[in-house]
Design a protein around this motif. Structure first.
Motif, PDB file in Angstrom:
ATOM      1  N   ILE A   1      66.194 120.341 -65.839  1.00 27.55           N
ATOM      2  CA  ILE A   1      66.737 118.666 -66.202  1.00 27.55           C
ATOM      3  C   ILE A   1      68.348 119.138 -66.868  1.00 27.55           C
ATOM      4  N   PHE A   2      68.891 118.293 -66.414  1.00 34.93           N
ATOM      5  CA  PHE A   2      70.385 118.091 -66.749  1.00 34.93           C
ATOM      6  C   PHE A   2      70.438 116.806 -67.767  1.00 34.93           C
ATOM      7  N   LEU A   3      71.261 117.052 -68.711  1.00 34.85           N
ATOM      8  CA  LEU A   3      71.598 115.698 -69.469  1.00 34.85           C
ATOM      9  C   LEU A   3      73.294 115.971 -69.688  1.00 34.85           C
ATOM     10  N   THR A   4      73.959 114.925 -69.006  1.00 30.69           N
ATOM     11  CA  THR A   4      75.079 114.829 -69.048  1.00 30.69           C
ATOM     12  C   THR A   4      75.709 113.940 -70.229  1.00 30.69           C
ATOM     13  N   ALA A   5      77.107 114.193 -70.266  1.00 34.99           N
ATOM     14  CA  ALA A   5      77.944 113.324 -71.320  1.00 34.99           C
ATOM     15  C   ALA A   5      77.882 111.667 -71.082  1.00 34.99           C
ATOM     16  N   ASP A   6      77.866 111.556 -69.655  1.00 35.11           N
ATOM     17  CA  ASP A   6      77.727 109.998 -69.510  1.00 35.11           C
ATOM     18  C   ASP A   6      76.535 109.357 -69.675  1.00 35.11           C
ATOM     19  N   ASN A   7      75.385 110.132 -70.354  1.00 39.76           N
ATOM     20  CA  ASN A   7      74.186 109.383 -70.430  1.00 39.76           C
ATOM     21  C   ASN A   7      73.475 109.496 -69.337  1.00 39.76           C
ATOM     22  N   THR A   8      73.213 110.601 -68.476  1.00 42.22           N
ATOM     23  CA  THR A   8      72.680 110.567 -67.119  1.00 42.22           C
ATOM     24  C   THR A   8      71.719 111.715 -67.259  1.00 42.22           C
ATOM     25  N   VAL A   9      70.489 111.645 -66.900  1.00 44.00           N
ATOM     26  CA  VAL A   9      69.435 112.580 -67.038  1.00 44.00           C
ATOM     27  C   VAL A   9      69.029 112.812 -65.399  1.00 44.00           C
ATOM     28  N   ILE A  10      69.239 114.173 -65.038  1.00 43.32           N
ATOM     29  CA  ILE A  10      68.831 114.416 -63.770  1.00 43.32           C
ATOM     30  C   ILE A  10      67.607 115.687 -63.955  1.00 43.32           C
ATOM     31  N   SER A  11      66.407 115.373 -63.118  1.00 41.27           N
ATOM     32  CA  SER A  11      65.268 116.118 -63.318  1.00 41.27           C
ATOM     33  C   SER A  11      64.975 116.675 -61.845  1.00 41.27           C
ATOM     34  N   PHE A  12      64.729 117.864 -61.614  1.00 41.00           N
ATOM     35  CA  PHE A  12      64.354 118.745 -60.496  1.00 41.00           C
ATOM     36  C   PHE A  12      63.042 119.159 -60.819  1.00 41.00           C
ATOM     37  N   PHE A  13      62.021 118.770 -59.789  1.00 45.23           N
ATOM     38  CA  PHE A  13      60.673 119.117 -59.759  1.00 45.23           C
ATOM     39  C   PHE A  13      60.511 119.762 -58.555  1.00 45.23           C
ATOM     40  N   GLU A  14      59.489 120.903 -58.413  1.00 45.15           N
ATOM     41  CA  GLU A  14      59.193 121.590 -57.206  1.00 45.15           C
ATOM     42  C   GLU A  14      58.286 120.597 -56.149  1.00 45.15           C
ATOM     43  N   ASN A  15      57.193 120.048 -56.929  1.00 42.29           N
ATOM     44  CA  ASN A  15      56.343 118.928 -56.425  1.00 42.29           C
ATOM     45  C   ASN A  15      55.456 118.252 -57.340  1.00 42.29           C
ATOM     46  N   SER A  16      56.044 118.184 -58.527  1.00 40.91           N
ATOM     47  CA  SER A  16      55.066 117.240 -59.479  1.00 40.91           C
ATOM     48  C   SER A  16      55.847 116.270 -60.285  1.00 40.91           C
ATOM     49  N   ALA A  17      56.918 115.650 -59.477  1.00 33.08           N
ATOM     50  CA  ALA A  17      57.653 114.546 -60.191  1.00 33.08           C
ATOM     51  C   ALA A  17      56.707 113.429 -60.502  1.00 33.08           C
ATOM     52  N   ASP A  18      55.792 113.174 -59.641  1.00 34.02           N
ATOM     53  CA  ASP A  18      54.903 111.796 -59.712  1.00 34.02           C
ATOM     54  C   ASP A  18      54.300 111.884 -60.945  1.00 34.02           C
ATOM     55  N   ASP A  19      53.692 113.102 -61.363  1.00 39.29           N
ATOM     56  CA  ASP A  19      53.018 113.175 -62.454  1.00 39.29           C
ATOM     57  C   ASP A  19      53.764 112.598 -63.882  1.00 39.29           C
ATOM     58  N   LEU A  20      55.009 112.615 -63.917  1.00 36.02           N
ATOM     59  CA  LEU A  20      55.710 112.230 -65.105  1.00 36.02           C
ATOM     60  C   LEU A  20      56.519 110.958 -64.794  1.00 36.02           C
ATOM     61  N   GLU A  21      56.787 110.624 -63.573  1.00 33.61           N
ATOM     62  CA  GLU A  21      57.567 109.606 -63.220  1.00 33.61           C
ATOM     63  C   GLU A  21      56.746 108.057 -63.569  1.00 33.61           C
ATOM     64  N   GLY A  22      55.563 108.043 -63.133  1.00 29.93           N
ATOM     65  CA  GLY A  22      54.724 106.733 -63.526  1.00 29.93           C
ATOM     66  C   GLY A  22      54.797 106.456 -64.938  1.00 29.93           C
ATOM     67  N   PRO A  23      54.101 107.221 -65.812  1.00 29.39           N
ATOM     68  CA  PRO A  23      53.927 106.827 -67.337  1.00 29.39           C
ATOM     69  C   PRO A  23      55.618 106.664 -67.898  1.00 29.39           C
ATOM     70  N   ILE A  24      56.491 107.308 -67.730  1.00 30.84           N
ATOM     71  CA  ILE A  24      57.675 107.153 -68.209  1.00 30.84           C
ATOM     72  C   ILE A  24      58.386 105.950 -67.570  1.00 30.84           C
ATOM     73  N   LEU A  25      58.143 105.710 -66.236  1.00 27.38           N
ATOM     74  CA  LEU A  25      58.696 104.079 -65.649  1.00 27.38           C
ATOM     75  C   LEU A  25      58.062 102.991 -66.377  1.00 27.38           C
ATOM     76  N   HIS A  26      56.734 103.085 -66.699  1.00 23.79           N
ATOM     77  CA  HIS A  26      56.090 102.092 -67.315  1.00 23.79           C
ATOM     78  C   HIS A  26      56.762 101.916 -68.655  1.00 23.79           C
ATOM     79  N   ARG A  27      57.168 102.977 -69.426  1.00 25.68           N
ATOM     80  CA  ARG A  27      57.746 102.437 -70.918  1.00 25.68           C
ATOM     81  C   ARG A  27      59.042 102.141 -70.570  1.00 25.68           C
ATOM     82  N   LEU A  28      59.819 102.745 -69.571  1.00 29.59           N
ATOM     83  CA  LEU A  28      61.118 102.005 -69.218  1.00 29.59           C
ATOM     84  C   LEU A  28      61.197 100.489 -68.858  1.00 29.59           C
ATOM     85  N   CYS A  29      60.061 100.086 -68.167  1.00 26.60           N
ATOM     86  CA  CYS A  29      59.779  98.717 -67.926  1.00 26.60           C
ATOM     87  C   CYS A  29      59.456  97.809 -68.716  1.00 26.60           C
ATOM     88  N   THR A  30      58.990  98.520 -70.050  1.00 25.21           N
ATOM     89  CA  THR A  30      58.634  97.556 -71.268  1.00 25.21           C
ATOM     90  C   THR A  30      59.723  97.332 -72.335  1.00 25.21           C
TER      91      THR A  30
END
Length: 539
Positions: free
Chosen positions: A264-293
């Motif tokens: 995971i990268f956190l840059t000074a311009d408030n950008t987060v970059i995450s690299f997963f080998e094959n499990s990104a979907d396990d985290l993307e759904g719950p966090i995206l739900h929080r962002l949509c609220t």
């Protein structure tokens, strides 16, 4: 002085044996890091470092707006060439899969440090948090519980499967790219193909070793091999890893533990970059739900460090079911050991101990990583040289990474979860050791009791055997036999057997008598104290 390029022969040097033949692009003394501005990162090998079709989601949001984009490799490369719109307060780039073209594009766009890029490509990096001028780099391990496929058709030779992995990966990811973006699933529509794949993923142990991921009820959806806990940082002993996978303590429940590196990268311009080998979907759904609220802290704050905390928290939450699975197994095994101890149980206990120890060793460094994030303070360097990367790319001195006070508070909650898991694993480890000791002590006690019984029987029949042998000899004349009946043998044998038994067991009989007398004395004294205490209460 030796001139440049001149080489003298010597008999004091020996040819070095290259121990790790799997890393053909590595040699001692090479330039550290990977330079994204050079082909293949500046390495000499001709083939790309990594190449696969990635599943990429970009989420741009502010307090009032949110946009979600799904890309493939080339789509993200083209997207990063466009300037970022002014309304965007925070951006999250979530990459599922590791491919050099994607890593290179992101690294050039965000000017990521070459050492961080090398750790990203190397999937055996240790858990840590590295700070650079305008970004921070976090590496940690993701553990999750996966289901084993029990179908017999999956027990096949992996040699043929490996050649088709890339095509099947592309087909599986192609389904998700054709579907609607992830945010439509959150608003109540039908779950897209990407979500369906994430819910149906299962794995099976192949004949030649390794755990291969599969997707149920989807044609041609075989995905790449899953790295299990036994294969995560386990050296190169293939036979040992295959054996441990097949005899894992969770295998009877058709479950396994997968492990992968998350960068995971956190840059000074408030950008987060995450690299997963094959499990990104396990985290993307719950966090995206929080962002949509809109009323959630994650959405309203538009804080990249808080988004980083959410990712780390979700990764730790995925490991909690793994700990509970081991707790259930050890609880069941403990009942079996207490009711019917068997030396065969030690094999399962040893495998459980190795798995728990390996998991604890990879989770424990996360505490130091979180403390490094919580204790980070912004320090603006005035020296111009300190505002440069080692690869020469200049950044302004005021561009620094900030961990907000809100994120620091919530990092404490993540640390609590990790400490609870570590305490649980330490307790399980001690329970396994105690059960192994109990099994050996119980088996030894049973053997000692059996030997004691055999000794008593031997002592009793020893004089009888002697007399039987004596009277069974071929004498020419023996008045004791000729003038008496067979009762004469027992008239001699029984007293002799009784006397010999008393003599050989005199120490045992003496210890037993003393024990009985002492216990009766203790019981009589206790009864007297109780009577006196009762009389005192009546008074």
């Amino acid at each position: 002085m030796r001139s440049r390029g001149q080489k003298f022969p010597t008999d004091k040097s020996f040819k070095t044996v290259k121990g790790d033949k799997t890393k053909k692009d590595w040699h001692p003394g090479q330039e550290p890091g990977l330079d994204p501005s050079k082909p293949n990162g500046g390495r000499k090998i001709g083939a790309p470092l990594l190449h696969e079709r990635c599943q990429i989601t970009v989420m741009d949001y502010s307090g009032s707006d949110l946009e979600v984009h799904d890309f493939d490799n080339q789509g993200l490369i083209d997207f990063l060439k466009a300037p970022q719109e002014e309304w965007i307060k925070c951006r999250w780039i979530n990459v599922n899969g590791l491919s050099w073209d994607v890593i290179q594009a992101v690294a050039e766009n965000k000017n990521l440090h070459r050492l961080a890029i090398e750790d990203l490509v190397n999937t055996e990096s240790r858990t840590k948090a590295d700070w650079y001028t305008d970004h921070t780099f976090i590496v940690m391990t993701l553990f999750k519980l996966i289901h084993l496929h029990d179908s017999s058709q999956d027990e096949c030779d992996t040699d043929t499967e490996d050649s088709e992995d890339n095509d099947n990966i592309n087909k599986a990811h192609g389904l998700s790219q054709q579907a609607s973006s992830g945010w439509k699933w959150i608003f109540g529509g039908k779950s897209d193909a990407k979500q369906q794949l994430a819910e149906k993923v299962a794995v099976s142990v192949s004949v030649n070793g390794g755990v291969t991921g599969h997707t149920k009820d989807v044609e041609d959806a075989t995905v790449k091999k899953v790295r299990t806990l036994q294969r995560f940082h386990s050296g190169r002993n293939e036979d040992k890893m295959t054996y441990m996978e097949r005899h894992s303590v969770l295998a009877p429940q058709k479950e396994a533990v997968s492990a992968e590196q998350v960068s995971i990268f956190l840059t000074a311009d408030n950008t987060v970059i995450s690299f997963f080998e094959n499990s990104a979907d396990d985290l993307e759904g719950p966090i995206l739900h929080r962002l949509c609220t809109p009323d959630t802290i994650l959405r309203s704050s538009c804080d990249g460090s808080l988004l980083l905390q959410a990712l780390i928290d979700a990764i730790i939450d995925l490991a909690i079911p793994v700990t509970r699975a081991y707790e259930d197994f050890i609880g069941t095994l403990e009942l079996n050991v207490l009711t019917d101890p068997n030396i065969k149980h030690t094999k399962n206990l040893y495998i459980a101990t190795t798995e728990i120890t390996k998991m604890r060793a990879n989770i424990s460094p996360t505490i130091q990583m979180i403390n490094a994030l919580r204790d980070h303070k912004i320090s603006v360097e005035k020296d111009g040289d300190n505002s440069k990367h080692h690869h020469g790319n200049k950044r302004s001195a005021h561009c620094t990474v900030d961990i907000s006070s809100v994120a620091r508070v919530y990092f404490g909650d993540v640390e609590d979860h990790i400490l609870q898991m570590i305490d649980s694993m330490e307790t399980m480890h001690r329970s396994c050791d105690n059960m192994i000791d109990l099994i050996f002590n119980t088996v030894s006690a049973y053997q000692n009791e059996s030997m004691k019984q055999l000794t008593v029987v031997t002592i009793i029949f020893l004089p009888l055997s002697f007399l039987s042998g004596y009277f069974g000899m071929n004498f020419v004349r023996m008045d004791a036999v000729q003038l008496h009946s067979d009762l004469f043998f027992w008239e001699i044998a029984l007293p002799v057997a009784f006397a010999v038994t008393l003599w050989l067991m005199k120490d045992t009989i003496k210890w037993y008598v003393i024990k009985v007398v002492e216990r009766r004395g203790i019981a009589r004294a206790r009864k007297g104290r109780l009577l006196r205490a009762g009389d005192a209460k009546k008074l």
